[in-house]
Scaffold this active site. Structure first.
Site, PDB file in Angstrom:
ATOM      1  N   ASP A 150       0.843  -1.178   0.000  1.00  0.00           N
ATOM      2  CA  ASP A 150       0.000   0.000   0.000  1.00  0.00           C
ATOM      3  C   ASP A 150       0.896   1.252   0.000  1.00  0.00           C
ATOM      4  O   ASP A 150       1.744   1.400   0.892  1.00  0.00           O
ATOM      5  CB  ASP A 150      -0.865  -0.071   1.268  1.00  0.00           C
ATOM      6  CG  ASP A 150      -1.772   1.132   1.426  1.00  0.00           C
ATOM      7  OD1 ASP A 150      -1.885   1.920   0.463  1.00  0.00           O
ATOM      8  OD2 ASP A 150      -2.361   1.269   2.510  1.00  0.00           O
TER       9      ASP A 150
ATOM     10  N   ASP B 257       0.742   7.861  -9.403  1.00  0.00           N
ATOM     11  CA  ASP B 257       0.097   7.396 -10.638  1.00  0.00           C
ATOM     12  C   ASP B 257      -1.095   6.533 -10.230  1.00  0.00           C
ATOM     13  O   ASP B 257      -1.061   5.311 -10.353  1.00  0.00           O
ATOM     14  CB  ASP B 257       1.127   6.610 -11.457  1.00  0.00           C
ATOM     15  CG  ASP B 257       0.570   6.131 -12.781  1.00  0.00           C
ATOM     16  OD1 ASP B 257      -0.563   6.495 -13.121  1.00  0.00           O
ATOM     17  OD2 ASP B 257       1.279   5.375 -13.470  1.00  0.00           O
TER      18      ASP B 257
HETATM   19  N1  AG3 Z   1      -4.205   6.023 -13.916  1.00  0.00           N
HETATM   20  C1  AG3 Z   1      -5.593   6.221 -14.197  1.00  0.00           C
HETATM   21  C2  AG3 Z   1      -5.993   7.607 -14.482  1.00  0.00           C
HETATM   22  C3  AG3 Z   1      -7.455   7.796 -14.344  1.00  0.00           C
HETATM   23  C4  AG3 Z   1      -8.272   7.355 -15.520  1.00  0.00           C
HETATM   24  N2  AG3 Z   1      -9.649   7.606 -15.260  1.00  0.00           N
HETATM   25  C5  AG3 Z   1     -10.678   7.204 -16.014  1.00  0.00           C
HETATM   26  N3  AG3 Z   1     -10.452   6.576 -17.138  1.00  0.00           N
HETATM   27  N4  AG3 Z   1     -11.881   7.382 -15.595  1.00  0.00           N
HETATM   28  C6  AG3 Z   1      -3.438   5.686 -15.033  1.00  0.00           C
HETATM   29  C7  AG3 Z   1      -2.469   4.623 -14.813  1.00  0.00           C
HETATM   30  C8  AG3 Z   1      -1.490   4.620 -15.945  1.00  0.00           C
HETATM   31  N5  AG3 Z   1      -0.195   4.236 -15.530  1.00  0.00           N
END
Ligand code: AG3
Length: 275
Positions: free
Chosen positions: A137, A155
């Site tokens: 976590d 991220d």
């Molecule tokens: N992280 C997700 C970002 C949010 C996307 N949101 C959505 N599609 N509703 C990205 C991880 C990539 N490494």
């Protein structure tokens, strides 16, 4: 095959795309994980029916979450990535020669394994010898580590379920303590059209903890609304004064010195979220 994947992007709006192949589906201890091959975006990583990253547009998100912060800090030797199990953020971090060690703390080890198998173009950086992978976590990792990183990159998934703690003031306080005295951090902070209250609150909280808080933008078509925000908190270095020496050696498709500067030029309705 003629089926569609639909993400309910808000409770009143959806994005659908044609799926040519279901490459993988599993229920992990944390979430539903899927990898689809789609016509508009190519292979796509989906968690709990929410698009995380796609072969077609991942470079925008990964370059912009990494290079803005790493080009701002003059000597980012230790870089922590929280979340980001697909490895795309790490792939961009290891492009920086001055990074001696980068630690990925992802709560769901199955995301890392699925990305290794189905998204090698994105996960390839995970094999770099400077990478340490911890399945844990992120919140408890930053609580345990003080004065340990020049740059921290959050991220995360959307602020629902387990990820809500990654958007809270107590977490940003722990991030500040996990950073060195000249450290900085960046977090993905969602859509300026559909998550205004969140962006406003996060920017206020980051500004209360860090001497510098800055919001910047990039275009990511598979995310709700396409226009996406990142929030950066810094103890010393201002991202508006970039380190051009590092920039010259990066091999990128979206990020450049001009894009770095332009990303901080905010349309008025977005700038209003930072006041
Ligand atoms: N992280 C997700 C970002 C949010 C996307 N949101 C959505 N599609 N509703 C990205 C991880 C990539 N490494």
């Amino acid at each position: 095959m003629n089926s569609w994947f639909t993400e309910l992007q808000t409770k009143d709006m959806a994005l659908s795309c044609r799926v040519t192949e279901i490459l993988h589906q599993e229920k992990t201890p944390y979430q539903e994980l899927a990898v689809y091959n789609t016509v508009p975006f190519g292979r796509m990583l989906v968690l709990d029916d929410i698009i995380q990253t796609t072969i077609v547009d991942e470079f925008v998100y990964h370059e912009m979450i990494v290079h803005v912060s790493l080009c701002t800090h003059p000597a980012p030797r230790r870089v922590l990535v929280i979340g980001g199990g697909d490895g795309g953020t790490i792939r961009e971090v290891v492009k920086h020669q001055e990074v001696e060690k980068t630690t990925l703390v992802e709560i769901d080890g199955r995301v890392i394994e699925a990305a290794r198998k189905f998204l090698p173009e994105i996960s390839c950086g995970l094999t770099d010898p400077r990478v340490e992978i911890i399945v844990d976590d992120g919140i408890s990792h930053v609580e345990k580590n003080k004065n340990a990183y020049e740059v921290i990159i959050i991220d995360s998934t959307d602020p629902i379920g387990a990820a809500t703690g990654l958007f809270e003031a107590a977490f940003y306080q722990n991030i500040a303590e996990a950073l060195t005295e000249d450290g900085l951090f960046v977090a993905q902070t969602e859509s300026p059209f559909f998550n205004r209250d969140l962006i406003r609150r996060v920017n206020r909280e980051v500004a209360e903890i860090f001497p510098l808080a800055r919001l910047y933008l990039a275009n990511i078509p598979s995310y709700p609304g396409g226009l996406w925000t990142f929030t950066l908190g810094s103890k010393k270095y201002d991202p508006l004064k970039v380190n051009k020496r590092i920039l010259a050696s990066l091999n990128t498709k979206y990020y450049s010195l001009e894009v770095h500067k332009a990303a901080f030029t905010l349309p008025l309705f977005v700038a209003a979220l930072t006041k």
